[in-house]
Design an enzyme around this catalytic site. Structure first.
Site, PDB file in Angstrom:
ATOM      1  CG  HIS A 141      38.608  23.000   4.415  1.00 39.35           C
ATOM      2  ND1 HIS A 141      39.693  23.783   5.126  1.00 39.35           N
ATOM      3  CD2 HIS A 141      39.191  22.419   3.461  1.00 39.35           C
ATOM      4  CE1 HIS A 141      40.818  23.423   4.388  1.00 39.35           C
ATOM      5  NE2 HIS A 141      40.540  22.529   3.439  1.00 39.35           N
ATOM      6  CG  HIS A 147      43.136  24.805  13.003  1.00 38.07           C
ATOM      7  ND1 HIS A 147      44.099  23.671  12.654  1.00 38.07           N
ATOM      8  CD2 HIS A 147      42.991  25.408  11.841  1.00 38.07           C
ATOM      9  CE1 HIS A 147      44.432  23.983  11.540  1.00 38.07           C
ATOM     10  NE2 HIS A 147      43.761  24.993  10.714  1.00 38.07           N
ATOM     11  CG  ASP A 152      38.277  30.248   7.717  1.00 36.10           C
ATOM     12  OD1 ASP A 152      38.394  28.956   7.910  1.00 36.10           O
ATOM     13  OD2 ASP A 152      38.573  30.937   6.570  1.00 36.10           O
TER      14      ASP A 152
HETATM   15  C1  SDX Z   1      40.288  25.673   8.139  1.00 28.76           C
HETATM   16  O1  SDX Z   1      43.184  21.934   8.438  1.00 28.76           O
HETATM   17  C2  SDX Z   1      43.751  23.189   8.105  1.00 28.76           C
HETATM   18  O2  SDX Z   1      44.525  23.458   8.319  1.00 28.76           O
HETATM   19  C3  SDX Z   1      42.385  23.979   7.883  1.00 28.76           C
HETATM   20  C4  SDX Z   1      42.577  25.463   7.480  1.00 28.76           C
HETATM   21  C5  SDX Z   1      43.536  25.744   6.324  1.00 28.76           C
HETATM   22  O3  SDX Z   1      44.119  26.675   6.293  1.00 28.76           O
HETATM   23  O4  SDX Z   1      43.564  24.714   5.308  1.00 28.76           O
HETATM   24  O5  SDX Z   1      43.190  25.987   8.556  1.00 28.76           O
HETATM   25  C6  SDX Z   1      41.440  26.133   7.284  1.00 28.76           C
HETATM   26  O6  SDX Z   1      39.421  25.032   7.608  1.00 28.76           O
HETATM   27  C7  SDX Z   1      40.132  26.351   9.329  1.00 28.76           C
HETATM   28  C8  SDX Z   1      39.032  25.803  10.220  1.00 28.76           C
HETATM   29  C9  SDX Z   1      37.627  26.583   9.732  1.00 28.76           C
HETATM   30  N1  SDX Z   1      36.589  25.838  10.297  1.00 28.76           N
HETATM   31  C10 SDX Z   1      35.678  26.468  11.353  1.00 28.76           C
HETATM   32  O7  SDX Z   1      35.845  27.648  11.877  1.00 28.76           O
HETATM   33  C11 SDX Z   1      34.421  25.718  11.743  1.00 28.76           C
HETATM   34  C12 SDX Z   1      34.167  25.462  13.182  1.00 28.76           C
HETATM   35  N2  SDX Z   1      35.325  24.779  13.813  1.00 28.76           N
HETATM   36  C13 SDX Z   1      35.199  23.505  13.727  1.00 28.76           C
HETATM   37  O8  SDX Z   1      34.218  22.639  13.092  1.00 28.76           O
HETATM   38  C14 SDX Z   1      36.331  22.632  14.321  1.00 28.76           C
HETATM   39  O9  SDX Z   1      37.060  23.184  15.068  1.00 28.76           O
HETATM   40  C15 SDX Z   1      37.172  22.153  13.195  1.00 28.76           C
HETATM   41  C16 SDX Z   1      36.562  21.467  12.024  1.00 28.76           C
HETATM   42  C17 SDX Z   1      37.975  23.333  12.621  1.00 28.76           C
HETATM   43  C18 SDX Z   1      38.369  21.127  13.742  1.00 28.76           C
HETATM   44  O10 SDX Z   1      37.667  20.097  14.057  1.00 28.76           O
HETATM   45  P1  SDX Z   1      38.106  18.786  14.822  1.00 28.76           P
HETATM   46  O11 SDX Z   1      39.476  18.860  14.819  1.00 28.76           O
HETATM   47  O12 SDX Z   1      37.618  17.484  14.097  1.00 28.76           O
HETATM   48  O13 SDX Z   1      37.592  18.942  16.100  1.00 28.76           O
HETATM   49  P2  SDX Z   1      36.224  18.272  16.825  1.00 28.76           P
HETATM   50  O14 SDX Z   1      34.954  18.744  15.707  1.00 28.76           O
HETATM   51  O15 SDX Z   1      36.285  17.005  16.919  1.00 28.76           O
HETATM   52  O16 SDX Z   1      35.899  19.510  18.008  1.00 28.76           O
HETATM   53  C19 SDX Z   1      36.301  18.852  19.420  1.00 28.76           C
HETATM   54  C20 SDX Z   1      35.566  19.408  20.263  1.00 28.76           C
HETATM   55  C21 SDX Z   1      34.093  18.918  20.292  1.00 28.76           C
HETATM   56  O17 SDX Z   1      33.496  18.865  21.478  1.00 28.76           O
HETATM   57  P3  SDX Z   1      33.571  17.042  21.841  1.00 28.76           P
HETATM   58  O18 SDX Z   1      32.666  16.505  20.814  1.00 28.76           O
HETATM   59  O19 SDX Z   1      34.687  16.778  22.190  1.00 28.76           O
HETATM   60  O20 SDX Z   1      32.576  17.521  23.102  1.00 28.76           O
HETATM   61  O21 SDX Z   1      35.458  20.867  20.254  1.00 28.76           O
HETATM   62  C22 SDX Z   1      34.275  21.301  20.088  1.00 28.76           C
HETATM   63  C23 SDX Z   1      33.544  20.077  19.253  1.00 28.76           C
HETATM   64  O22 SDX Z   1      32.078  20.097  19.524  1.00 28.76           O
HETATM   65  N3  SDX Z   1      34.320  22.121  18.883  1.00 28.76           N
HETATM   66  C24 SDX Z   1      33.610  23.418  19.063  1.00 28.76           C
HETATM   67  C25 SDX Z   1      34.220  24.195  17.880  1.00 28.76           C
HETATM   68  N4  SDX Z   1      35.381  23.537  17.205  1.00 28.76           N
HETATM   69  C26 SDX Z   1      35.244  22.117  17.977  1.00 28.76           C
HETATM   70  N5  SDX Z   1      32.686  23.790  19.654  1.00 28.76           N
HETATM   71  C27 SDX Z   1      32.027  24.912  19.368  1.00 28.76           C
HETATM   72  N6  SDX Z   1      32.463  25.705  18.294  1.00 28.76           N
HETATM   73  C28 SDX Z   1      33.668  25.441  17.758  1.00 28.76           C
HETATM   74  N7  SDX Z   1      34.197  26.325  16.712  1.00 28.76           N
END
Ligand code: SDX
Length: 428
Positions: free
Chosen positions: A267, A307, A363
């Site tokens: 997050h 996201h 971010d």
């Molecule tokens: C914020 O919700 C909000 O609005 C949050 C926010 C706000 O203003 O409050 O926007 C702020 O938190 C932004 C996000 C910051 N976090 C990151 O940048 C961390 C990296 N991102 C991820 O961990 C992920 O994308 C999330 C946590 C942001 C979202 O996670 P989800 O929606 O639960 O998606 P997921 O983890 O289930 O991913 C879906 C797929 C997965 O692959 P499969 O299991 O389907 O094979 O996409 C892949 C994940 O492995 N994936 C990534 C990835 N993000 C998702 N693979 C590599 N790098 C990534 N960054």
């Protein structure tokens, strides 16, 4: 066609009409679907609430497919260019842009609530020199509840407003104190002659000069970043604010919980993780191997990408990327920007990221600006918390006013053992 869902339960052959309202069915209607009179009825199972609307809200609108973000109907791109963080704060809290007199009154209220009780300094002195500033911020925000016991009266609107302006005024002071504690520097008191963001820079960086004069480019960049981080509908930390606040605890305790949720690397902690990732990559030549790891190793993520809602470019990331170049022009270029831009280019051309609709989020570039402003990496989530404080408070206020809301208490699917008798230790 009626706005209903006709559901046939094949276990009993019975058919049910479920109302469809605002694109949702009311989960409590599922309880009508039973196999016998003593059956509890159906529930919806939705771990991490990936497809559950927890509330009605008029504050922020996001269209994840289009990459759209509005605060009370105003596009974030317009607010970032034309508004100020305090004006956006008023908008998020009150629902309308302020008149000149209302803006002056709000600015006066917040400005005159920037001081914190001197005991807070002693509390901070109890932390080690290398304590993470988010740990200090969470602790001192919670401690504020002990200075304002009247804040527990959350049913009184005027009392809520007083705590809201206190928190908007004091969170930057606590954040700056945490930074000064880390540096072993004396705390700097607020300067009420400066703007909200200018005063924050003053409390961070003032040394022996009589009056701190903020760099205009840094002051404006911070104000825009606070605008961009101010609210984002029902994200993890806002859901924490609403959930904890639903027990009718005071807003300081609820906001400390929201701040703790934001601290997580998935997050608000991601902005710090992005800069650490870019430092680890080191050069453009290393980007392809890192991207390969992010695709193949579930423990490696391309931080700042992806996201839950945006399946398109996060509109905030676009604004921040442009803002970064303005800051670098005034304060000197951050060399990591070249790695970040190349990393974005390679990722956005890669099928893995295209298929999973992973784009830069808020971010991805923000930490590069914070670094250019001279802040250490562990302060980046603290900056996120300063901007998001008003969003948490606006959502908390809306939750308390919402007649449909009650204490937040989800159900579960029990997977544990069936009933069994206790066995005394001597017989085990
Ligand atoms: C914020 O919700 C909000 O609005 C949050 C926010 C706000 O203003 O409050 O926007 C702020 O938190 C932004 C996000 C910051 N976090 C990151 O940048 C961390 C990296 N991102 C991820 O961990 C992920 O994308 C999330 C946590 C942001 C979202 O996670 P989800 O929606 O639960 O998606 P997921 O983890 O289930 O991913 C879906 C797929 C997965 O692959 P499969 O299991 O389907 O094979 O996409 C892949 C994940 O492995 N994936 C990534 C990835 N993000 C998702 N693979 C590599 N790098 C990534 N960054």
């Amino acid at each position: 066609m009626a706005d209903t869902l006709t559901v046939t339960d094949n276990r009993t052959g019975k058919t049910y009409e479920l109302a469809v309202t605002d694109g949702t069915i009311n989960a409590m209607d599922l309880r009508k679907i039973r196999v016998s009179d003593d059956d509890f009825g159906l529930m919806a199972y939705d771990p991490a609430y990936k497809n559950t609307a927890s509330c009605r809200s008029a504050i922020t609108y996001i269209d994840g497919d289009q990459g759209i973000l509005h605060y009370r109907g105003y596009p974030i791109e317009q607010l970032a260019v034309q508004s100020s963080f305090l004006e956006c704060s008023y908008l998020l809290l009150k629902g309308e842009l302020p008149s000149p007199s209302a803006m002056a009154r709000f600015r006066h209220e917040v400005t005159h609530h920037t001081l914190v009780h001197e005991n807070t300094r002693e509390l901070l002195d109890g932390f080690r020199y290398d304590a993470h500033p988010m740990g200090m911020l969470i602790s001192t925000i919670a401690a504020l509840s002990t200075f304002y016991p009247e804040a527990q009266n959350v049913t009184n609107e005027e009392n809520r407003w007083l705590q809201i302006v206190r928190l908007i005024g004091k969170v930057p002071t606590l954040a700056a104190y945490a930074y000064r504690h880390r540096r072993g520097l004396p705390y700097v008191y607020p300067d009420n002659e400066l703007s909200y963001s200018g005063n924050f820079l003053n409390m961070l960086f003032k040394m022996t000069e009589r009056t701190y004069v903020p760099n205009p480019a840094a002051e404006r960049a911070l104000d825009v970043l606070f605008i961009l981080h101010a609210d984002h509908e029902q994200n993890c930390s806002t859901s924490a604010m609403r959930g904890v606040g639903s027990s009718r605890v005071d807003p300081y305790s609820a906001l400390a919980a929201a701040c703790a949720a934001l601290y997580g690397p998935l997050h608000g902690g991601a902005n710090e993780a992005v800069v650490r990732m870019l430092n680890e990559i080191g050069t453009k030549d290393n980007i392809p191997s890192f991207v390969k790891r992010a695709k193949e190793d579930k423990n490696v993520r391309l931080m700042g990408f992806g996201h839950r809602v945006y399946k398109n470019y996060d509109p905030r990331a676009k604004v921040i990327k442009e803002l970064a170049y303005d800051v670098f022009e005034a304060l000197g270029k951050n060399p990591l920007i070249d790695i970040a831009v190349e990393l974005e280019r390679i990722a956005l051309e890669d099928d893995y990221f295209i298929q999973k609709k992973l784009y830069p989020n808020v971010d991805f570039y923000s930490g590069l600006i914070y670094q250019a402003l001279g802040l250490p990496m562990d302060m980046y989530p603290v900056l996120f918390a300063i901007g998001r404080t008003v969003g948490w408070l606006a959502q908390w206020e809306e939750m308390l006013r919402d007649p449909e809301q009650a204490i937040s208490r989800p159900r579960q699917i029990y997977t544990g053992p069936a009933i069994r008798d206790y066995v005394p230790l001597s017989e085990r």
